[in-house]
Motif scaffolding. Structure first.
Motif, PDB file in Angstrom:
ATOM      1  N   ASP A  61       0.836  -1.199   0.000  1.00 36.76           N
ATOM      2  CA  ASP A  61       0.000   0.000   0.000  1.00 36.76           C
ATOM      3  C   ASP A  61       0.873   1.252   0.000  1.00 36.76           C
ATOM      4  N   GLN A  62       1.922   1.252   0.814  1.00 36.40           N
ATOM      5  CA  GLN A  62       2.822   2.406   0.857  1.00 36.40           C
ATOM      6  C   GLN A  62       3.521   2.607  -0.490  1.00 36.40           C
ATOM      7  N   LEU A  63       3.968   1.516  -1.102  1.00 38.20           N
ATOM      8  CA  LEU A  63       4.627   1.615  -2.407  1.00 38.20           C
ATOM      9  C   LEU A  63       3.677   2.170  -3.468  1.00 38.20           C
ATOM     10  N   ALA A  64       2.419   1.745  -3.409  1.00 38.46           N
ATOM     11  CA  ALA A  64       1.439   2.223  -4.394  1.00 38.46           C
ATOM     12  C   ALA A  64       1.231   3.729  -4.308  1.00 38.46           C
ATOM     13  N   HIS A  65       1.457   4.293  -3.123  1.00 42.10           N
ATOM     14  CA  HIS A  65       1.215   5.721  -2.946  1.00 42.10           C
ATOM     15  C   HIS A  65       2.471   6.575  -3.076  1.00 42.10           C
ATOM     16  N   CYS A  66       3.650   5.982  -2.967  1.00 41.62           N
ATOM     17  CA  CYS A  66       4.855   6.818  -2.963  1.00 41.62           C
ATOM     18  C   CYS A  66       5.773   6.592  -4.167  1.00 41.62           C
ATOM     19  N   CYS A  67       5.516   5.563  -4.963  1.00 42.49           N
ATOM     20  CA  CYS A  67       6.420   5.241  -6.074  1.00 42.49           C
ATOM     21  C   CYS A  67       5.702   5.364  -7.411  1.00 42.49           C
ATOM     22  N   SER A  68       6.431   5.843  -8.401  1.00 43.69           N
ATOM     23  CA  SER A  68       5.847   5.943  -9.736  1.00 43.69           C
ATOM     24  C   SER A  68       5.742   4.568 -10.390  1.00 43.69           C
ATOM     25  N   ARG A  69       6.584   3.637  -9.978  1.00 41.52           N
ATOM     26  CA  ARG A  69       6.550   2.260 -10.502  1.00 41.52           C
ATOM     27  C   ARG A  69       6.576   1.291  -9.312  1.00 41.52           C
ATOM     28  N   PRO A  70       5.427   1.101  -8.641  1.00 43.95           N
ATOM     29  CA  PRO A  70       5.417   0.311  -7.399  1.00 43.95           C
ATOM     30  C   PRO A  70       5.837  -1.154  -7.574  1.00 43.95           C
ATOM     31  N   ARG A  71       5.501  -1.779  -8.697  1.00 46.82           N
ATOM     32  CA  ARG A  71       5.908  -3.182  -8.901  1.00 46.82           C
ATOM     33  C   ARG A  71       7.418  -3.290  -9.025  1.00 46.82           C
ATOM     34  N   TYR A  72       8.005  -2.373  -9.770  1.00 50.92           N
ATOM     35  CA  TYR A  72       9.461  -2.356  -9.921  1.00 50.92           C
ATOM     36  C   TYR A  72      10.123  -2.114  -8.564  1.00 50.92           C
ATOM     37  N   ALA A  73       9.581  -1.177  -7.789  1.00 52.94           N
ATOM     38  CA  ALA A  73      10.133  -0.880  -6.467  1.00 52.94           C
ATOM     39  C   ALA A  73      10.031  -2.099  -5.546  1.00 52.94           C
ATOM     40  N   PHE A  74       8.927  -2.823  -5.611  1.00 54.97           N
ATOM     41  CA  PHE A  74       8.778  -4.021  -4.778  1.00 54.97           C
ATOM     42  C   PHE A  74       9.778  -5.098  -5.196  1.00 54.97           C
ATOM     43  N   MET A  75       9.970  -5.279  -6.506  1.00 51.71           N
ATOM     44  CA  MET A  75      10.970  -6.250  -6.966  1.00 51.71           C
ATOM     45  C   MET A  75      12.357  -5.850  -6.485  1.00 51.71           C
ATOM     46  N   LEU A  76      12.651  -4.572  -6.547  1.00 55.05           N
ATOM     47  CA  LEU A  76      13.950  -4.080  -6.100  1.00 55.05           C
ATOM     48  C   LEU A  76      14.147  -4.352  -4.609  1.00 55.05           C
ATOM     49  N   LEU A  77      13.152  -4.032  -3.800  1.00 55.11           N
ATOM     50  CA  LEU A  77      13.248  -4.289  -2.359  1.00 55.11           C
ATOM     51  C   LEU A  77      13.403  -5.783  -2.066  1.00 55.11           C
ATOM     52  N   THR A  78      12.678  -6.618  -2.799  1.00 56.77           N
ATOM     53  CA  THR A  78      12.753  -8.063  -2.591  1.00 56.77           C
ATOM     54  C   THR A  78      14.136  -8.593  -2.934  1.00 56.77           C
ATOM     55  N   LEU A  79      14.716  -8.121  -4.030  1.00 53.98           N
ATOM     56  CA  LEU A  79      16.061  -8.556  -4.397  1.00 53.98           C
ATOM     57  C   LEU A  79      17.091  -8.097  -3.372  1.00 53.98           C
ATOM     58  N   ILE A  80      16.956  -6.880  -2.877  1.00 52.56           N
ATOM     59  CA  ILE A  80      17.868  -6.401  -1.842  1.00 52.56           C
ATOM     60  C   ILE A  80      17.730  -7.264  -0.599  1.00 52.56           C
ATOM     61  N   ALA A  81      16.493  -7.605  -0.236  1.00 58.61           N
ATOM     62  CA  ALA A  81      16.260  -8.448   0.938  1.00 58.61           C
ATOM     63  C   ALA A  81      16.875  -9.836   0.764  1.00 58.61           C
ATOM     64  N   ASP A  82      16.896 -10.346  -0.476  1.00 54.93           N
ATOM     65  CA  ASP A  82      17.467 -11.670  -0.727  1.00 54.93           C
ATOM     66  C   ASP A  82      18.953 -11.741  -0.405  1.00 54.93           C
ATOM     67  N   VAL A  83      19.674 -10.645  -0.598  1.00 58.18           N
ATOM     68  CA  VAL A  83      21.117 -10.654  -0.352  1.00 58.18           C
ATOM     69  C   VAL A  83      21.502  -9.865   0.893  1.00 58.18           C
ATOM     70  N   ALA A  84      20.503  -9.376   1.633  1.00 55.82           N
ATOM     71  CA  ALA A  84      20.770  -8.541   2.801  1.00 55.82           C
ATOM     72  C   ALA A  84      21.280  -9.372   3.974  1.00 55.82           C
ATOM     73  N   ARG A  85      22.092  -8.718   4.769  1.00 60.38           N
ATOM     74  CA  ARG A  85      22.545  -9.297   6.032  1.00 60.38           C
ATOM     75  C   ARG A  85      21.400  -9.182   7.041  1.00 60.38           C
ATOM     76  N   PRO A  86      21.504  -9.818   8.195  1.00 63.07           N
ATOM     77  CA  PRO A  86      20.412  -9.741   9.177  1.00 63.07           C
ATOM     78  C   PRO A  86      20.038  -8.320   9.598  1.00 63.07           C
ATOM     79  N   ASP A  87      20.972  -7.359   9.462  1.00 59.30           N
ATOM     80  CA  ASP A  87      20.642  -5.980   9.818  1.00 59.30           C
ATOM     81  C   ASP A  87      19.905  -5.241   8.708  1.00 59.30           C
TER      82      ASP A  87
END
Length: 191
Positions: free
Chosen positions: A21-47
């Motif tokens: 919901d937040q992405l839909a309201h703050c991003c011009s391309r919410p699906r792309y932003a969600f994919m980007l966040l998901t990929l970052i989360a895949d390689v992120a450290r526990p912090d």
């Protein structure tokens, strides 16, 4: 026959639905932003931080290059991508670089298209990251040669840290296996 009205903004919900919901309201391309966040989360450290380098097989790749390469398949059928492939093929043919061997020619075209897609992908990535930073879902800084800094340059590479609701995407790493034995007096258990 009668339907309840759906509120324009969710009142409750899971962390992921609130993030969407937040992405839909703050991003011009919410699906792309969600994919980007998901990929970052895949390689992120526990912090929640990822970068500046990502391990790919036996080597290390800068995080932004890895993200661009990971998002590249999403545009395979896009008419602009197909037009780019044809344009590159014509340019290589005009320069005499296409040899006539179909397999070698296909690899040459693929490699040149990959270079151009990565260059434009970095622009899209930076735009989406800037929107996510403004929304409070991502922190960005640059790490590398000499001094960490908020601005890029001087051989520094991007480091992204998930913040706010985006932290829900970071998978919890499994800890040591727990036993189901009942606790006895005097035993200390980390819960």
């Amino acid at each position: 026959m009668f339907h309840a009205s759906v509120p324009s903004r969710m009142v409750g919900g899971s962390d992921i639905s609130l993030l969407l919901d937040q992405l839909a309201h703050c991003c011009s391309r919410p699906r792309y932003a969600f994919m980007l966040l998901t990929l970052i989360a895949d390689v992120a450290r526990p912090d929640g931080s990822a970068g500046p380098l990502v391990r790919v097989e036996d080597g290390l790749v800068p995080l932004r290059d890895w993200l661009c390469d990971a998002l590249t398949p999403m545009g395979q059928r896009d008419p602009r991508r197909l037009a780019l492939i044809e344009r590159v093929r014509e340019e290589l043919r005009a320069n005499g670089q296409i040899l006539g061997d179909t397999e070698a020619d296909a690899k040459l075209v693929h490699d040149e298209v990959q270079v151009r897609v990565r260059a434009s992908g970095k622009t899209n990535l930076s735009r989406a990251a800037s929107e996510l930073v403004k929304a409070g879902l991502l922190k960005r800084h640059y790490q590398g040669y000499r001094v960490d800094h908020l601005n890029r340059g001087a051989q520094r590479q991007a480091v992204y840290t998930l913040t706010g609701r985006a932290r829900a995407l970071v998978s919890s790493r499994p800890g040591p296996p727990r036993t189901n034995a009942p606790a006895r007096q005097g035993d200390l258990f980390a819960s």
